[in-house]
Design a protein around this motif. Structure first.
Motif, mmCIF file in Angstrom:
data_model
loop_
_atom_site.group_PDB
_atom_site.id
_atom_site.type_symbol
_atom_site.label_atom_id
_atom_site.label_comp_id
_atom_site.label_asym_id
_atom_site.label_seq_id
_atom_site.Cartn_x
_atom_site.Cartn_y
_atom_site.Cartn_z
ATOM 1 N N ILE A 167 7.448 9.868 -58.067
ATOM 2 C CA ILE A 167 8.825 10.198 -57.661
ATOM 3 C C ILE A 167 9.822 9.631 -58.667
ATOM 4 O O ILE A 167 10.776 10.311 -59.079
ATOM 5 C CB ILE A 167 9.103 9.646 -56.252
ATOM 6 C CG1 ILE A 167 8.210 10.342 -55.221
ATOM 7 C CG2 ILE A 167 10.567 9.820 -55.880
ATOM 8 C CD1 ILE A 167 8.286 9.733 -53.832
ATOM 9 N N THR A 168 9.597 8.389 -59.085
ATOM 10 C CA THR A 168 10.506 7.755 -60.044
ATOM 11 C C THR A 168 10.513 8.496 -61.376
ATOM 12 O O THR A 168 11.578 8.747 -61.968
ATOM 13 C CB THR A 168 10.090 6.292 -60.255
ATOM 14 O OG1 THR A 168 10.108 5.608 -58.994
ATOM 15 C CG2 THR A 168 11.036 5.594 -61.215
ATOM 16 N N ALA A 169 9.336 8.852 -61.864
ATOM 17 C CA ALA A 169 9.255 9.567 -63.140
ATOM 18 C C ALA A 169 9.917 10.939 -63.047
ATOM 19 O O ALA A 169 10.616 11.373 -63.988
ATOM 20 C CB ALA A 169 7.790 9.711 -63.549
ATOM 21 N N ALA A 170 9.730 11.629 -61.925
ATOM 22 C CA ALA A 170 10.352 12.948 -61.762
ATOM 23 C C ALA A 170 11.871 12.831 -61.701
ATOM 24 O O ALA A 170 12.601 13.679 -62.247
ATOM 25 C CB ALA A 170 9.821 13.612 -60.497
ATOM 26 N N ARG A 171 12.368 11.777 -61.062
ATOM 27 C CA ARG A 171 13.821 11.585 -60.979
ATOM 28 C C ARG A 171 14.415 11.323 -62.360
ATOM 29 O O ARG A 171 15.462 11.893 -62.715
ATOM 30 C CB ARG A 171 14.133 10.419 -60.047
ATOM 31 C CG ARG A 171 15.621 10.086 -59.965
ATOM 32 C CD ARG A 171 15.827 8.821 -59.173
ATOM 33 N NE ARG A 171 15.453 9.015 -57.787
ATOM 34 C CZ ARG A 171 15.197 8.006 -56.942
ATOM 35 N NH1 ARG A 171 15.223 6.760 -57.374
ATOM 36 N NH2 ARG A 171 14.899 8.268 -55.684
ATOM 37 N N ILE A 172 13.762 10.478 -63.152
ATOM 38 C CA ILE A 172 14.272 10.174 -64.499
ATOM 39 C C ILE A 172 14.258 11.430 -65.368
ATOM 40 O O ILE A 172 15.213 11.715 -66.113
ATOM 41 C CB ILE A 172 13.429 9.049 -65.129
ATOM 42 C CG1 ILE A 172 13.633 7.740 -64.353
ATOM 43 C CG2 ILE A 172 13.789 8.858 -66.591
ATOM 44 C CD1 ILE A 172 12.732 6.608 -64.807
ATOM 45 N N ALA A 173 13.167 12.189 -65.280
ATOM 46 C CA ALA A 173 13.083 13.418 -66.080
ATOM 47 C C ALA A 173 14.157 14.414 -65.671
ATOM 48 O O ALA A 173 14.754 15.095 -66.524
ATOM 49 C CB ALA A 173 11.691 14.032 -65.914
ATOM 50 N N TRP A 174 14.431 14.508 -64.383
ATOM 51 C CA TRP A 174 15.459 15.449 -63.918
ATOM 52 C C TRP A 174 16.856 14.999 -64.340
ATOM 53 O O TRP A 174 17.697 15.820 -64.723
ATOM 54 C CB TRP A 174 15.382 15.558 -62.399
ATOM 55 C CG TRP A 174 16.370 16.521 -61.818
ATOM 56 C CD1 TRP A 174 16.249 17.871 -61.735
ATOM 57 C CD2 TRP A 174 17.642 16.200 -61.263
ATOM 58 N NE1 TRP A 174 17.360 18.428 -61.153
ATOM 59 C CE2 TRP A 174 18.237 17.412 -60.851
ATOM 60 C CE3 TRP A 174 18.339 15.011 -61.064
ATOM 61 C CZ2 TRP A 174 19.493 17.464 -60.255
ATOM 62 C CZ3 TRP A 174 19.589 15.054 -60.472
ATOM 63 C CH2 TRP A 174 20.157 16.279 -60.072
#
Length: 202
Positions: A167-174
């Protein structure tokens, strides 16, 4: 005329045994052969039979205890049908009531653990699906809340930690994407009581 007396024949002198050589030992006397052994008496057969029966009686409780431990191991692996079948068979043996009670209690405990494990697995599958859907729609707060709800009820493990990192990685990428930057500008615009129209703040 008297007949002449016959001359006595010379008596043969027995030859003396040869003198024993100096330092030689006399030949050992011949040992009489032993009598052949008779058949084994009945009492020895009875004694052997008693020993075998004693070993069998002594080892039987150990075999029963080994079967109990095996049934408990099957229960711990959630193979409850096999464990229950072993319990039924042990009831027809010389297993003590204490042993059977210990096995029954162990299987009851294992059954409760396995049921909770199945419920957790089902809840985890639902959580994974919901979190993935939230990530796809950029609803990262919703994804985080769903995961936290699962952890509060079922506890944390390596799988939940891995999903949290996802979830954290997806948020940063977004956030680093164009859509994320645009959404950030929109949020800042609304925070200033502005109006967001056509991708711009008014």
């Amino acid at each position: 005329m008297p007949e002449p007396k016959p001359k006595p024949e010379p008596v043969a002198v027995a030859a003396a045994p040869a003198a024993m050589a100096w330092g030689s030992r006399p030949a050992p006397a011949t040992v009489a052969s032993k009598h052949q052994r008779g058949p084994v008496r009945l009492r020895w057969w009875l004694l052997l039979l008693a020993v075998v029966i004693g070993l069998w009686v002594w080892d039987k409780p150990r075999r029963i205890e080994a079967r109990i431990e095996r049934a408990l191991a099957l229960g711990a692996e959630c193979q409850l049908n096999e464990a229950q079948a072993e319990l039924i068979e042990l009831r027809s043996t010389r297993a003590s009531p204490e042993q059977l009670q210990r096995l029954q209690q162990g299987l009851d405990k294992a059954s409760a653990v396995c049921e909770r494990r199945q419920q957790r697995a089902k809840a985890w599958r639902g959580t994974e699906i919901a979190v993935d859907q939230a990530i796809d729609s950029a609803s990262f707060i919703k994804a985080q809340q769903r995961l936290q709800g699962f952890v509060r009820k079922w506890g944390e493990d390596s799988a939940t930690r891995s999903l949290k990192e996802k979830i954290t990685a997806a948020r940063i990428a977004w956030q680093n994407s164009d859509a994320g930057k645009l959404e950030k500008e929109k949020a800042e615009c609304l925070a200033r009581n502005g109006r967001w129209l056509l991708g711009s703040c008014w």
